[in-house]
Design a protein around this motif. Structure first.
Motif, short mmCIF file in Angstrom:
data_model
loop_
_atom_site.label_atom_id
_atom_site.label_comp_id
_atom_site.label_asym_id
_atom_site.label_seq_id
_atom_site.Cartn_x
_atom_site.Cartn_y
_atom_site.Cartn_z
N MET A 1 34.20 75.51 18.32
CA MET A 1 35.04 76.67 18.14
C MET A 1 36.46 76.31 18.58
O MET A 1 36.66 75.69 19.60
N SER A 2 37.44 76.72 17.81
CA SER A 2 38.83 76.40 18.11
C SER A 2 39.31 77.20 19.32
O SER A 2 38.76 78.25 19.64
N GLU A 3 40.35 76.70 19.93
CA GLU A 3 40.93 77.40 21.08
C GLU A 3 41.45 78.76 20.66
O GLU A 3 41.30 79.74 21.39
N LYS A 4 42.05 78.85 19.48
CA LYS A 4 42.55 80.13 19.00
C LYS A 4 41.42 81.14 18.89
O LYS A 4 41.56 82.29 19.30
N ARG A 5 40.30 80.72 18.34
CA ARG A 5 39.15 81.61 18.19
C ARG A 5 38.62 82.05 19.55
O ARG A 5 38.24 83.22 19.73
N LYS A 6 38.58 81.12 20.51
CA LYS A 6 38.13 81.46 21.85
C LYS A 6 39.02 82.53 22.46
O LYS A 6 38.54 83.48 23.09
N VAL A 7 40.32 82.39 22.28
CA VAL A 7 41.28 83.36 22.81
C VAL A 7 41.09 84.71 22.13
O VAL A 7 41.09 85.75 22.79
N GLU A 8 40.90 84.70 20.83
CA GLU A 8 40.68 85.95 20.11
C GLU A 8 39.41 86.64 20.60
O GLU A 8 39.38 87.87 20.76
N ASP A 9 38.35 85.87 20.87
CA ASP A 9 37.12 86.44 21.39
C ASP A 9 37.33 87.04 22.78
O ASP A 9 36.81 88.13 23.09
N ILE A 10 38.09 86.36 23.61
CA ILE A 10 38.38 86.87 24.95
C ILE A 10 39.18 88.17 24.85
O ILE A 10 38.92 89.13 25.57
N LEU A 11 40.15 88.20 23.94
CA LEU A 11 40.95 89.41 23.75
C LEU A 11 40.08 90.59 23.31
O LEU A 11 40.25 91.71 23.80
N LYS A 60 51.42 76.87 17.29
CA LYS A 60 51.60 75.90 18.37
C LYS A 60 50.38 74.99 18.49
O LYS A 60 49.33 75.22 17.91
N SER A 61 50.52 74.00 19.32
CA SER A 61 49.45 73.02 19.50
C SER A 61 48.26 73.60 20.26
O SER A 61 48.34 74.67 20.87
N ASN A 62 47.18 72.87 20.24
CA ASN A 62 45.96 73.26 20.92
C ASN A 62 46.20 73.43 22.42
O ASN A 62 45.59 74.28 23.06
N GLU A 63 47.11 72.66 22.96
CA GLU A 63 47.42 72.74 24.40
C GLU A 63 47.90 74.14 24.77
O GLU A 63 47.54 74.68 25.81
N LYS A 64 48.70 74.74 23.92
CA LYS A 64 49.19 76.09 24.18
C LYS A 64 48.04 77.10 24.17
O LYS A 64 48.03 78.04 24.95
N TRP A 65 47.08 76.90 23.28
CA TRP A 65 45.94 77.81 23.23
C TRP A 65 45.12 77.72 24.49
O TRP A 65 44.58 78.73 24.96
N VAL A 66 45.03 76.54 25.07
CA VAL A 66 44.31 76.39 26.33
C VAL A 66 45.02 77.22 27.41
O VAL A 66 44.38 77.94 28.19
N GLU A 67 46.33 77.15 27.44
CA GLU A 67 47.12 77.92 28.41
C GLU A 67 46.94 79.42 28.20
O GLU A 67 46.74 80.17 29.16
N VAL A 68 46.98 79.86 26.96
CA VAL A 68 46.79 81.28 26.66
C VAL A 68 45.39 81.72 27.09
O VAL A 68 45.22 82.79 27.68
N ARG A 69 44.39 80.89 26.81
CA ARG A 69 43.02 81.24 27.20
C ARG A 69 42.92 81.41 28.71
O ARG A 69 42.24 82.31 29.20
N GLU A 70 43.59 80.56 29.47
CA GLU A 70 43.57 80.68 30.93
C GLU A 70 44.16 82.02 31.37
O GLU A 70 43.61 82.68 32.26
N HIS A 71 45.24 82.44 30.73
CA HIS A 71 45.83 83.74 31.05
C HIS A 71 44.88 84.87 30.69
O HIS A 71 44.78 85.87 31.41
N MET A 72 44.19 84.72 29.59
CA MET A 72 43.22 85.73 29.17
C MET A 72 42.09 85.85 30.19
O MET A 72 41.66 86.95 30.52
#
Length: 88
Positions: A1-11, A60-72
């Motif tokens: 699963m992509s980082e973007k998808r993980k973030v969307e799921d957390i949201l 943005k790159s995958n690295e940014k999605w990791v950062e966003v997920r941490e904030h989520m």
């Protein structure tokens, strides 16, 4: 699963928890509801900020999605603490 998808799921989960918190405070009575209303509004603002970040960083790159997920995850932890406070 992509980082973007993980973030969307957390949201999505974060939104559900905020809605649950709102409902629980209404059922708990006016004193709890008044005390929790400020916290709930802060959580909603955090969620909106995160959603805005996601929209702005979609290319943005995958690295940014990791950062966003941490904030989520931090926001979700805040909701869990609020729920714990409510039911103590």
């Amino acid at each position: 699963m992509s980082e973007k998808r993980k973030v969307e799921d957390i949201l999505t989960e974060l939104g559900k928890k905020i809605d649950h918190l709102v409902e629980e405070t209404r059922e708990a009575g006016s004193k709890v509801s008044e005390d929790m209303e400020v916290q709930i509004e802060k959580l909603k603002a955090q969620k909106q900020k995160l959603e805005d970040q996601i929209k702005n960083r979609s290319s943005k790159s995958n690295e940014k999605w990791v950062e966003v997920r941490e904030h989520m995850n931090e926001a979700a932890a805040s909701i869990n603490r609020a729920l714990s406070t409510l039911f103590k």
